[in-house]
Write an enzyme that holds these catalytic residues in place. Structure first.
Site, mmCIF file in Angstrom:
data_model
loop_
_atom_site.group_PDB
_atom_site.id
_atom_site.type_symbol
_atom_site.label_atom_id
_atom_site.label_comp_id
_atom_site.label_asym_id
_atom_site.label_seq_id
_atom_site.Cartn_x
_atom_site.Cartn_y
_atom_site.Cartn_z
ATOM 1 N N HIS A 130 0.767 -1.185 -0.029
ATOM 2 C CA HIS A 130 -0.028 0.027 0.030
ATOM 3 C C HIS A 130 0.952 1.298 0.118
ATOM 4 O O HIS A 130 1.736 1.421 0.914
ATOM 5 C CB HIS A 130 -1.055 -0.010 1.118
ATOM 6 C CG HIS A 130 -1.856 1.184 1.033
ATOM 7 N ND1 HIS A 130 -3.189 0.975 0.407
ATOM 8 C CD2 HIS A 130 -1.939 2.456 1.448
ATOM 9 C CE1 HIS A 130 -3.642 2.143 0.464
ATOM 10 N NE2 HIS A 130 -2.985 3.110 1.089
ATOM 11 N N ALA A 131 0.604 2.047 -1.018
ATOM 12 C CA ALA A 131 1.442 3.278 -0.875
ATOM 13 C C ALA A 131 1.472 4.034 0.036
ATOM 14 O O ALA A 131 0.718 4.482 0.874
ATOM 15 C CB ALA A 131 1.075 4.025 -2.458
ATOM 16 N N HIS B 99 0.203 11.721 -6.120
ATOM 17 C CA HIS B 99 -0.325 11.951 -4.777
ATOM 18 C C HIS B 99 0.722 11.809 -3.560
ATOM 19 O O HIS B 99 0.903 12.637 -2.724
ATOM 20 C CB HIS B 99 -1.423 10.933 -4.605
ATOM 21 C CG HIS B 99 -1.964 10.662 -3.154
ATOM 22 N ND1 HIS B 99 -3.132 11.471 -2.692
ATOM 23 C CD2 HIS B 99 -1.529 9.925 -2.082
ATOM 24 C CE1 HIS B 99 -3.161 11.107 -1.532
ATOM 25 N NE2 HIS B 99 -2.531 10.276 -0.887
ATOM 26 N N GLU B 100 1.592 10.784 -3.675
ATOM 27 C CA GLU B 100 2.575 10.356 -2.685
ATOM 28 C C GLU B 100 3.631 11.679 -2.723
ATOM 29 O O GLU B 100 4.064 12.155 -1.670
ATOM 30 C CB GLU B 100 3.275 9.114 -2.823
ATOM 31 C CG GLU B 100 2.462 7.947 -2.680
ATOM 32 C CD GLU B 100 1.647 7.659 -1.465
ATOM 33 O OE1 GLU B 100 2.147 8.592 -0.318
ATOM 34 O OE2 GLU B 100 0.369 7.421 -1.253
ATOM 35 N N HIS C 88 2.570 14.327 -0.510
ATOM 36 C CA HIS C 88 3.104 14.313 0.771
ATOM 37 C C HIS C 88 4.310 14.839 1.099
ATOM 38 O O HIS C 88 4.893 15.415 1.786
ATOM 39 C CB HIS C 88 2.823 12.992 1.358
ATOM 40 C CG HIS C 88 1.439 12.449 1.566
ATOM 41 N ND1 HIS C 88 0.508 13.103 2.058
ATOM 42 C CD2 HIS C 88 0.774 11.066 1.104
ATOM 43 C CE1 HIS C 88 -0.602 12.495 2.098
ATOM 44 N NE2 HIS C 88 -0.282 11.419 1.394
ATOM 45 N N GLU D 74 -3.614 14.979 2.322
ATOM 46 C CA GLU D 74 -3.928 14.221 1.508
ATOM 47 C C GLU D 74 -4.305 14.952 0.223
ATOM 48 O O GLU D 74 -4.370 14.152 -0.761
ATOM 49 C CB GLU D 74 -5.255 13.177 2.024
ATOM 50 C CG GLU D 74 -4.873 12.334 3.011
ATOM 51 C CD GLU D 74 -3.977 11.412 2.919
ATOM 52 O OE1 GLU D 74 -3.495 11.002 1.451
ATOM 53 O OE2 GLU D 74 -3.121 10.907 3.918
ATOM 54 N N HIS E 9 -6.403 0.453 5.700
ATOM 55 C CA HIS E 9 -6.433 1.433 6.773
ATOM 56 C C HIS E 9 -6.852 0.970 7.957
ATOM 57 O O HIS E 9 -7.008 1.483 8.981
ATOM 58 C CB HIS E 9 -7.103 2.632 6.667
ATOM 59 C CG HIS E 9 -6.531 3.160 4.968
ATOM 60 N ND1 HIS E 9 -6.698 2.707 3.965
ATOM 61 C CD2 HIS E 9 -5.822 4.413 4.841
ATOM 62 C CE1 HIS E 9 -5.997 3.440 3.018
ATOM 63 N NE2 HIS E 9 -5.600 4.435 3.599
ATOM 64 N N TYR F 290 -9.525 11.272 3.941
ATOM 65 C CA TYR F 290 -9.587 11.414 2.525
ATOM 66 C C TYR F 290 -11.057 11.787 1.801
ATOM 67 O O TYR F 290 -10.933 12.411 0.824
ATOM 68 C CB TYR F 290 -9.722 9.696 2.061
ATOM 69 C CG TYR F 290 -8.197 9.081 2.345
ATOM 70 C CD1 TYR F 290 -7.018 9.363 1.883
ATOM 71 C CD2 TYR F 290 -8.180 8.147 3.361
ATOM 72 C CE1 TYR F 290 -5.713 8.835 2.144
ATOM 73 C CE2 TYR F 290 -6.984 7.692 4.015
ATOM 74 C CZ TYR F 290 -5.698 8.077 3.387
ATOM 75 O OH TYR F 290 -4.724 7.358 3.519
HETATM 76 O O1 X8Z Z 1 -4.245 5.389 1.013
HETATM 77 C C1 X8Z Z 1 -4.187 6.254 0.162
HETATM 78 C C2 X8Z Z 1 -2.903 6.801 -0.432
HETATM 79 C C3 X8Z Z 1 -1.816 6.644 0.695
HETATM 80 S S1 X8Z Z 1 -2.266 8.005 1.584
HETATM 81 C C4 X8Z Z 1 -2.288 5.657 -1.606
HETATM 82 N N1 X8Z Z 1 -5.441 6.623 -0.413
HETATM 83 C C5 X8Z Z 1 -6.614 6.194 0.167
HETATM 84 C C6 X8Z Z 1 -6.661 4.670 -0.282
HETATM 85 O O2 X8Z Z 1 -6.015 4.211 -1.091
HETATM 86 O O3 X8Z Z 1 -7.873 3.803 0.268
HETATM 87 C C7 X8Z Z 1 -5.661 7.588 -1.499
HETATM 88 C C8 X8Z Z 1 -7.024 7.535 -1.913
HETATM 89 C C9 X8Z Z 1 -7.677 6.890 -0.711
HETATM 90 ZN ZN ZN Z 2 -1.880 9.747 1.092
#
Ligand code: X8Z
Ligand code: ZN
Length: 606
Positions: free
Chosen positions: A346-347, A376-377, A380, A404, A505, A515
């Site tokens: 997960h990024a 996106h990354e 940050h 975010e 998450h 988000y």
């Molecule tokens: O978790 C993330 C990023 C890292 S902060 C990749 N996002 C959420 C997800 O993937 O569930 C970005 C969009 C929503």
């Molecule tokens: Zn993020």
């Protein structure tokens, strides 16, 4: 993002707070002769030290999941938790004193600094550290092995099936397979909830959810109402999109599988969690062939690798006047998936210290989705670099939704014209049909996400408050997914399942409302930057790529970090003190008009 328990601002500073302090934690005990200002100065220094330790342990674990790194990560987390408990206790010595605004804010942020604070009891603290560390590793290493070890598929592979297959049974199996990997997380999660709630209550919050809602520079109940107000503003747009997409999926899969007035089966939307639907664009394209939007094909054809994708993202930021990424970013980031070990794919973005060691960790593949995620990354990362001059405690997003929203704001400037300019799409055409196609593609990600972004913490708020009990975890999850998203479980679920645990998450304990807020705020930021750039056309056509004035305004906001209430920071960029959905509604006005017309005579809703 930083790490889980560690700091509330996973990505951010306060997390960093968590990282490790090389000093003995007992030193934090109240030092009565210290003034409040001196105390905060010492905190800033110690948290910085602590952040380095927890960052190093967290990075090692996330990029090489095994028993030893799990153990070391748990130990570093334990030290962070202990440090926080003792620092919060020591800060009580200043209760009731006249403090400078900056010191008062620092002490408030200290109390909110962890996304899961520990109980004071040392054994429980160790247990909390161990269980959070364990859950992260379980998620990262999870595999679905239907026919023994040779048949194993990991999340990347199963996610690919969800994105690309159009075979109903294959989709259902990949979905069910991934979700089955989360079952063992249930027991861990139940214990986690008890321990973290106890920690939050000892800090004076009703429960962990109430603590999370207290991090927005307003009373927590007002925040709940504000988030509900924002959802109310965008719900009609989501409902229109849902109705249209369901109709098109019915054409693909048949009315027996996609009934007209029921929630959409969750495995058909191109994404494991049905959270962003961009992958099914070919199934719902309004005017086929009018506009070449296939960035994935272009990336593959031009043999883009992970570094080139990341360089492309970096160029966008430098075009706005940001400094280049440091050499160490390139040396130390993890940009591709290693073949021989388990990693947390997960990024995430990491601020390893306050000396410029910033990194990302992403198993990059040459697809549009990954391209957008790299941008996106880096949002940050450029935030980390921009607020580096702030005291440690203020090195964080104005609120977590701001963090975010930075990279996603940049995503909104990746218009067909920009993508064409960097060679990733064909010639730009302007016609009403092309506009609708482009808007549909955007809406599948940006609008489809909204109810998902809202419901995740709605579930956790209920879990933390005790309204939803463990014997009802899964049922409550699906009730909310139906209510908000209008999606249904592909196959019958029971309380043997733990579907929330199949979403990163939840085991990583990263708050999620950030988000939802980001998906509203990024349009407000985009509009403000386009105004600063003097752009006059419709919002969806604006790109601030290369615009110095927009870049300056953006950087000025990022440099403030968390040093003042977010309302002040928002006002500085946008002129308003409220989060508000009118910018996203304005952006999608052409599509909303079109959808209303197309949906006429359809039975919408579920
Ligand atoms: O978790 C993330 C990023 C890292 S902060 C990749 N996002 C959420 C997800 O993937 O569930 C970005 C969009 C929503
Ligand atoms: Zn993020």
């Amino acid at each position: 993002m930083r790490n889980s328990v560690r700091l509330a601002a996973a990505i951010a500073a306060v997390i960093a707070l968590a990282s490790g302090c090389s000093r003995d934690t007992s030193q934090t005990a109240a030092a009565p002769k210290e003034s409040a200002d001196q105390f905060v100065e010492r905190l800033n220094h110690e948290l910085d030290e602590l952040g380095r330790e927890s960052g190093a342990a967290g990075w090692a674990y996330a990029t090489y999941i095994n028993q030893d790194t799990e153990f070391l990560n748990a130990k570093a987390t334990e030290r962070t938790l202990a440090y926080f408990s003792s620092a919060v206790e020591a800060a009580k010595a200043y209760d009731g004193q006249q403090l400078s605004p900056a010191t008062a804010r620092a002490l408030l942020l200290l109390k909110l600094g962890l996304s899961a604070p520990a109980p004071k009891d040392a054994a429980k603290r160790a247990e909390l550290a161990a269980v959070t560390s364990k859950m992260e590793g379980m998620y990262g290493a999870a595999k679905y092995c239907p026919k023994g070890p040779e048949s194993c598929k990991d999340q990347t592979q199963l996610t690919d099936v969800l994105a690309n297959s159009r075979n109903y049974n294959e989709l259902t199996e990949a979905w069910t397979g991934w979700h089955s990997t989360a079952r063992p997380l249930r027991t861990e999660y139940v214990r986690f909830v008890d321990l973290a709630n106890e920690g939050a209550r000892e800090l004076g919050f009703a429960d962990l959810g109430a603590m999370w809602r207290s991090g927005y520079d307003m009373p927590p109940d007002d925040f709940t109402k504000d988030a509900a107000r924002l959802w109310g503003q965008v719900k009609p747009l989501y409902d229109s999109l849902h109705c249209y997409v369901r109709g098109r999926l019915q054409k693909t899969y048949g009315a027996d599988r996609v009934p007209g007035d029921k929630p959409i089966p969750a495995q058909l939307l191109g994404n494991m969690w049905a959270q962003q639907w961009g992958e099914i664009y070919p199934l719902v394209e309004p005017y086929p062939g009018v506009l070449d939007l296939d960035v994935t094909a272009a990336l593959k054809k031009q043999k883009y690798d992970a570094v080139r994708i990341t360089k492309s993202a970096e160029s966008f930021y430098t075009s706005l006047g940001f400094n280049k990424l440091p050499e160490t970013f390139w040396e130390r980031s993890l940009l591709t998936k290693p073949r021989d070990r388990d990693v947390q794919c997960h990024a995430s973005a990491w601020q390893m210290d306050t000396n410029g060691d910033v990194r990302i960790k992403q198993c990059i593949e040459p697809t549009q989705d990954h391209l957008m995620t790299v941008y996106h990354e880096l949002g940050h990362v450029f935030y980390f670099m921009s607020y580096a001059k702030q005291p440690y405690i203020f090195q964080s997003g104005a609120h977590d939704g701001f963090h975010e929203a930075i990279g996603d704001t940049v995503n909104l400037s990746m218009t067909p014209a920009y993508l064409h300019q960097i060679g990733l799409t064909g010639a730009v055409k302007t016609s009403p049909e092309a506009t609708i196609n482009q808007q549909m593609k955007q809406a599948l990600d940006k609008v489809a996400f909204l109810p998902f972004g809202k419901m995740i913490d709605e579930w956790r708020w209920k879990v933390f408050s005790g309204e939803v009990k463990p014997d009802n975890y899964n049922a409550a999850w699906w009730q909310l997914r139906e209510q908000y998203q209008g999606v249904a479980a592909p196959v019958v679920r029971t309380e043997e399942d733990f579907d929330p645990g199949a979403k990163y998450h939840i085991p990583a304990n990263t708050p999620y409302t950030r988000y939802f807020l980001s998906y509203i705020l990024q349009f407000q930021f985009h509009k403000a930057l386009c105004d600063a750039a003097g752009f006059k056309g419709p919002l969806h056509e604006c790109s601030v790529y290369g615009n110095a004035e927009a870049g300056k305004r953006f950087r000025e906001m990022l440099e403030l970090g968390q040093s003042q209430p977010w309302q002040d920071t928002l006002e500085k960029l946008t002129g308003t003190r409220e989060m508000d959905a009118s910018a996203i509604l304005d952006y999608f006005a052409p599509l909303q008009g079109w959808l209303k017309e197309k949906n006429q005579g359809q039975s919408c809703g579920w």
